[in-house]
Design an enzyme around this catalytic site. Structure first.
Site, PDB file in Angstrom:
ATOM      1  N   ASP A 126       0.903  -1.177   0.010  1.00  0.00           N
ATOM      2  CA  ASP A 126       0.041   0.247  -0.137  1.00  0.00           C
ATOM      3  C   ASP A 126       1.051   0.485  -0.053  1.00  0.00           C
ATOM      4  OD1 ASP A 126      -1.639   1.912   0.132  1.00  0.00           O
ATOM      5  OD2 ASP A 126      -3.061   0.880   1.810  1.00  0.00           O
ATOM      6  N   CYS A 129       1.558   3.103   3.645  1.00  0.00           N
ATOM      7  CA  CYS A 129       2.155   2.430   4.773  1.00  0.00           C
ATOM      8  C   CYS A 129       3.341   3.245   4.976  1.00  0.00           C
ATOM      9  CB  CYS A 129       1.322   0.586   4.272  1.00  0.00           C
ATOM     10  SG  CYS A 129       2.394  -0.192   5.437  1.00  0.00           S
ATOM     11  N   CYS A 132       5.513  -0.122   4.278  1.00  0.00           N
ATOM     12  CA  CYS A 132       6.069  -0.110   3.342  1.00  0.00           C
ATOM     13  C   CYS A 132       6.657   0.614   2.536  1.00  0.00           C
ATOM     14  CB  CYS A 132       4.307  -0.205   2.656  1.00  0.00           C
ATOM     15  SG  CYS A 132       3.306  -1.380   2.900  1.00  0.00           S
ATOM     16  N   ARG A 156      -5.388  -1.223   1.608  1.00  0.00           N
ATOM     17  CA  ARG A 156      -5.285  -1.320   3.195  1.00  0.00           C
ATOM     18  C   ARG A 156      -7.200  -0.847   2.933  1.00  0.00           C
ATOM     19  NH1 ARG A 156      -1.891   1.021   6.696  1.00  0.00           N
ATOM     20  NH2 ARG A 156      -2.088   2.689   5.495  1.00  0.00           N
TER      21      ARG A 156
END
Length: 242
Positions: A126, A129, A132, A156
């Site tokens: 994502d 994120c 991430c 998400r």
């Protein structure tokens, strides 16, 4: 009851048992479908444990049942081998996940690859994120260590979220790698639209049990939830080839 009626009853019972022995697949399916008509059964086969059948659901999850479908087990099946407990359920589930993940066409992923990759990881990601973004900052190090990083989309907050829109823009960009780099460093990505796999990949993630990002799938199908530092992740990824 007369002997004739007893003989007929025994014949019917024997015929029923022969049918059951010949085709437990259908008996098990009927039993499980009576509990939940929408249960996504992928395959049914004998398990390594005598008298127990394994039911593979879409996404790779495993259930276990008796041949008549009257007894159902949800959990791990272990085999004691050479003094160690081998998790047979985890092995089967990973194998099923790997089959689905490795079937994703390369053109539907955003790939960062070294010249001579030794293994690969598939990352459900994502763009907004934090972990991430941290993982993405270490992609060059993962590549240096021989790990190819394949991104698939997993917004998400759902398919109507701002992140989902940005993921679509990344997948639809002329230069997907540059767009991913920009998105992961909060530089913004130009709006773009096209026929894209974002929704399909999001649904796949849900089906195999992804519930957060990053979710990292190794080449053997084993899933690692959450961020791992590049050296540690590369070590695990390379060992998954064994």
């Amino acid at each position: 009851m007369s002997l004739t009626r007893i003989s007929i009853a025994l014949a019917l019972m024997l015929g029923s048992s022969v049918t059951l022995a010949a085709d437990p697949d259908q008996v098990i399916r009927q039993s499980l479908k009576s509990l939940d008509a929408s249960l996504p059964i992928e395959a049914i086969a004998e398990s390594p444990m005598p008298g127990v059948y394994q039911v593979q659901l879409e996404g790779g999850r495993q259930l276990y049942t008796s041949a008549d479908g009257q007894f159902l087990i949800q959990g791990y099946l272990f085999q004691v081998k050479d003094g160690k407990a081998v998790n047979l359920t985890e092995i089967e589930e990973s194998r099923a996940v790997a089959k689905q993940i490795n079937a994703i066409p390369a053109k539907e992923m955003v790939v960062f690859a070294p010249k001579a990759p030794k293994t690969h990881i598939t990352v459900f990601t994502d763009t907004d994120c934090g972990y991430c973004q941290k993982l993405h900052s270490e992609v060059p190090e993962l590549n240096r260590l021989g790990v190819e990083v394949r991104y698939v989309a997993f917004p998400r907050q759902g398919l109507n979220s701002p992140a989902a829109k940005e993921l679509v823009s990344v997948w639809c960009a002329k230069d997907q790698q540059d767009a991913m780099n920009r998105a992961k460093t909060r530089q913004g990505v130009a709006d773009a639209s096209c026929d894209n796999p974002v929704a399909k990949q999001y649904q796949l993630g849900q089906m195999i049990g992804v519930n957060g990002t990053p979710a990292i799938v190794l080449a053997n199908g084993k899933m690692i939830p959450g961020y791992q530092p590049a050296p540690q992740l590369a070590k695990i990824a390379l060992e998954s080839n064994d």
